[in-house]
Design an enzyme around this catalytic site. Structure first.
Site, PDB file in Angstrom:
ATOM      1  CB  SER A 188      69.886  71.869  58.365  1.00  0.00           C
ATOM      2  OG  SER A 188      70.565  72.002  57.225  1.00  0.00           O
ATOM      3  CE1 TYR A 227      69.519  77.090  58.503  1.00  0.00           C
ATOM      4  CE2 TYR A 227      71.297  75.761  57.416  1.00  0.00           C
ATOM      5  CZ  TYR A 227      69.967  76.145  57.972  1.00  0.00           C
ATOM      6  OH  TYR A 227      69.048  75.228  57.357  1.00  0.00           O
TER       7      TYR A 227
END
Length: 263
Positions: A149, A162
């Protein structure tokens, strides 16, 4: 056993974990449209898997489904080894992932939720790579894509675990690319920004440069066909996140607050 590729840029057999998510499902449809003959799709939502199988089948692909929780790492690795022997996927996309956040009152992340996140986002990705390497080594070719990401560039205050998990995937994938390059195995790191999906919509905070999943899937497929080491998009957000990573943390934190991220 299926051949590993139909052409230079369209693998004949593609395996995708987390296929029931927004990017995973879009990738399945993208490869079916591009001419991939066999798709192996893993997920936990059987209804969504069946829906994807029907849609991809209409596009001409043979679809193999497997309902599995990737947190069961032993079962995941055994299934991947079985698929490596039976189907010989030319491309494996480790896409399964989850997200958590600090909550509406910024109360912080739960310890159990953090364990679950790392079991999926980090350990399952590493398990996928380790399980796929033996069959690819035996063939002398193969490709493994790891979905990270843009949050890997600089952690966001809403989603610290995350962000950390995706940074781990990025670094691991880059190292494995160098390690396996001499054996004919390609490893690529995919770093999307905000892509329309339930997981994305559940995340707090701004979502600049939001992309539709089918657009992201096209960019990913083309980047993998070119064997790009890092497939990161969209460009403005990628550049901004990279710059946040290299400037002083006090300045990057101030910028994030001005952009509407809490902390």
């Amino acid at each position: 056993m299926t051949p590993s590729s139909t052409s230079a840029d369209v693998p004949a057999c593609v395996l995708i974990t987390g296929a029931t998510g927004g990017i995973g499902g879009a990738l399945a449809l993208e490869y079916a449209r591009a001419g991939t003959s066999t798709l192996i799709l893993q997920g936990r939502n059987r209804a969504r898997l069946d829906e994807l199988a029907k849609a991809c089948g209409k596009l001409g692909a043979r679809v193999v489904l497997h309902e599995l929780d990737v947190r069961n790492h032993d079962a995941l690795m055994q299934w991947l080894a079985d698929m490596g022997a039976a189907e010989a996927p030319g491309l494996v996309i480790a896409n399964a992932g989850v997200n958590i956040n600090t909550g509406p009152q910024q109360q912080g992340e739960g310890w159990d939720d953090m364990h679950r996140l790392f079991d999926v986002n980090v350990k399952a990705v590493m398990a996928t790579v380790q399980a796929c390497i033996p069959a690819m080594r035996a063939r002398g070719e193969g490709q493994i894509a790891l979905v990270s990401s843009l949050a890997a560039w600089r952690g966001l205050p809403e989603t610290p675990s995350y962000s950390a998990s995706k940074a781990a995937v990025k670094v691991y994938g880059e190292a494995m690319r160098d390690l396996l390059a001499g054996e004919g195995i390609k490893v690529n790191v995919i770093m999307p920004g905000y892509v329309e999906s339930q997981m994305c919509f559940d995340m707090p905070g701004p979502k600049p440069f939001l992309w539709k999943a089918d657009r992201a899937a096209r960019v990913i497929r083309r980047g993998l066909a070119r064997n790009r080491a890092r497939i990161s998009f969209p460009f403005p957000l990628n550049l901004g996140c990279f710059l946040l990573a290299v400037i002083h943390p006090a300045l990057s934190g101030w910028i994030l607050k001005r952009l509407g991220y809490r902390g």
